[in-house]
Scaffold this motif. Structure first.
Motif, mmCIF file in Angstrom:
data_model
loop_
_atom_site.group_PDB
_atom_site.id
_atom_site.type_symbol
_atom_site.label_atom_id
_atom_site.label_comp_id
_atom_site.label_asym_id
_atom_site.label_seq_id
_atom_site.Cartn_x
_atom_site.Cartn_y
_atom_site.Cartn_z
ATOM 1 N N LEU A 71 -36.937 143.239 41.760
ATOM 2 C CA LEU A 71 -37.619 143.219 40.461
ATOM 3 C C LEU A 71 -37.413 144.512 39.670
ATOM 4 O O LEU A 71 -37.005 144.460 38.505
ATOM 5 C CB LEU A 71 -39.106 142.911 40.636
ATOM 6 C CG LEU A 71 -39.928 142.834 39.349
ATOM 7 C CD1 LEU A 71 -39.440 141.688 38.465
ATOM 8 C CD2 LEU A 71 -41.397 142.663 39.673
ATOM 9 N N PRO A 72 -37.656 145.702 40.243
ATOM 10 C CA PRO A 72 -37.390 146.919 39.470
ATOM 11 C C PRO A 72 -35.906 147.080 39.107
ATOM 12 O O PRO A 72 -35.589 147.583 38.029
ATOM 13 C CB PRO A 72 -37.835 148.052 40.406
ATOM 14 C CG PRO A 72 -38.744 147.420 41.375
ATOM 15 C CD PRO A 72 -38.296 146.007 41.516
ATOM 16 N N LEU A 73 -35.018 146.636 39.973
ATOM 17 C CA LEU A 73 -33.593 146.690 39.647
ATOM 18 C C LEU A 73 -33.256 145.797 38.464
ATOM 19 O O LEU A 73 -32.452 146.161 37.601
ATOM 20 C CB LEU A 73 -32.751 146.280 40.855
ATOM 21 C CG LEU A 73 -32.723 147.263 42.023
ATOM 22 C CD1 LEU A 73 -31.949 146.660 43.187
ATOM 23 C CD2 LEU A 73 -32.108 148.569 41.601
ATOM 24 N N VAL A 81 -35.322 144.864 36.018
ATOM 25 C CA VAL A 81 -35.872 145.475 34.801
ATOM 26 C C VAL A 81 -34.980 146.622 34.333
ATOM 27 O O VAL A 81 -34.638 146.718 33.149
ATOM 28 C CB VAL A 81 -37.320 145.966 35.040
ATOM 29 C CG1 VAL A 81 -37.811 146.809 33.883
ATOM 30 C CG2 VAL A 81 -38.241 144.780 35.265
ATOM 31 N N GLY A 82 -34.558 147.485 35.252
ATOM 32 C CA GLY A 82 -33.673 148.590 34.884
ATOM 33 C C GLY A 82 -32.327 148.107 34.389
ATOM 34 O O GLY A 82 -31.759 148.661 33.442
ATOM 35 N N LEU A 110 -33.203 152.301 31.353
ATOM 36 C CA LEU A 110 -34.168 153.241 31.913
ATOM 37 C C LEU A 110 -35.100 153.851 30.871
ATOM 38 O O LEU A 110 -36.167 154.353 31.211
ATOM 39 C CB LEU A 110 -33.430 154.354 32.659
ATOM 40 C CG LEU A 110 -32.638 153.886 33.886
ATOM 41 C CD1 LEU A 110 -31.912 155.067 34.529
ATOM 42 C CD2 LEU A 110 -33.554 153.219 34.886
ATOM 43 N N PHE A 162 -38.076 151.564 30.980
ATOM 44 C CA PHE A 162 -38.384 151.064 32.312
ATOM 45 C C PHE A 162 -39.874 151.177 32.645
ATOM 46 O O PHE A 162 -40.499 150.221 33.106
ATOM 47 C CB PHE A 162 -37.561 151.817 33.364
ATOM 48 C CG PHE A 162 -37.835 151.379 34.766
ATOM 49 C CD1 PHE A 162 -37.238 150.234 35.273
ATOM 50 C CD2 PHE A 162 -38.684 152.096 35.601
ATOM 51 C CE1 PHE A 162 -37.472 149.811 36.570
ATOM 52 C CE2 PHE A 162 -38.936 151.687 36.890
ATOM 53 C CZ PHE A 162 -38.325 150.541 37.382
ATOM 54 N N GLY A 163 -40.468 152.346 32.409
ATOM 55 C CA GLY A 163 -41.875 152.575 32.755
ATOM 56 C C GLY A 163 -42.823 151.657 32.009
ATOM 57 O O GLY A 163 -43.758 151.094 32.595
ATOM 58 N N MET A 179 -42.217 147.918 33.319
ATOM 59 C CA MET A 179 -42.735 147.718 34.678
ATOM 60 C C MET A 179 -44.262 147.813 34.705
ATOM 61 O O MET A 179 -44.926 147.066 35.426
ATOM 62 C CB MET A 179 -42.132 148.741 35.652
ATOM 63 C CG MET A 179 -40.763 148.366 36.175
ATOM 64 S SD MET A 179 -40.671 146.761 36.984
ATOM 65 C CE MET A 179 -41.693 147.023 38.419
ATOM 66 N N SER A 233 -46.506 144.725 35.791
ATOM 67 C CA SER A 233 -47.461 144.870 36.892
ATOM 68 C C SER A 233 -48.866 144.467 36.477
ATOM 69 O O SER A 233 -49.584 143.811 37.228
ATOM 70 C CB SER A 233 -47.462 146.305 37.416
ATOM 71 O OG SER A 233 -46.206 146.641 37.937
#
Length: 160
Positions: free
Chosen positions: A128-130, A132-133, A138, A141-142, A145, A149
């Motif tokens: 999942l984080p991969l 989104v990135g 990037l 990204f924050g 995510m 979340s």
């Protein structure tokens, strides 16, 4: 429901399989967590708290162990092969697991489902984080995510 309860009471293995499968499916359909808990409660009421503890422990061990193995494996797979192939493999395994469950005619096939689906669910957490990135970059990204979340936590808390 009575037939399901009768099947659960046939033995420890049936109760563990029912609790595990319903707990894994609760990741997709949250209200199924209530049925998983009902399996454990039924076991405790009919066979005692020790048997209920064994059922819970076995189900959690199966789910956590396979999920952890999936996290490690898909983390490594995502480093070796291109990202799109890793994510296709993860979702393909989940689809295969659901097909196995739909065609399951024995407890062994249900355990095959649990193994494949639990392994693939561990992969989703890593990928999942991969994703989104990869798709959003990037720079954002924050924010993405964090929002993702929050939405996932709200959905889980509401039972949706």
């Amino acid at each position: 429901m009575k037939a399901f309860a009768t099947w659960i009471m046939k033995g420890r293995m049936q109760a563990v399989v029912a609790a595990t499968v319903l707990a894994v499916l609760a990741l997709l359909v949250t209200p199924l967590a209530l049925l998983s808990a009902a399996v454990v409660i039924l076991t405790v009421l009919r066979q005692g708290w020790r048997e209920g503890a064994i059922v819970v422990g076995s189900a959690l061990l199966a789910i956590a162990g396979l999920g952890g193995l999936g996290k490690l494996s898909f983390g490594r797979i995502s480093e070796i092969v291109p990202f799109r192939y890793a994510i296709m493999l993860c979702f393909g395994l989940q689809a295969l697991a659901v097909l196995v469950l739909f065609n399951a005619e024995s407890i062994f096939m249900v355990w095959v489902y649990v193994c494949i689906f639990g392994f693939a669910m561990g992969g989703v957490i890593v990928l999942l984080p991969l994703a989104v990135g990869h798709f959003f970059g990037l720079a954002s990204f924050g924010v993405i995510m964090g929002t993702l979340s929050l939405v996932l936590a709200t959905g889980n808390a509401s039972g949706a």
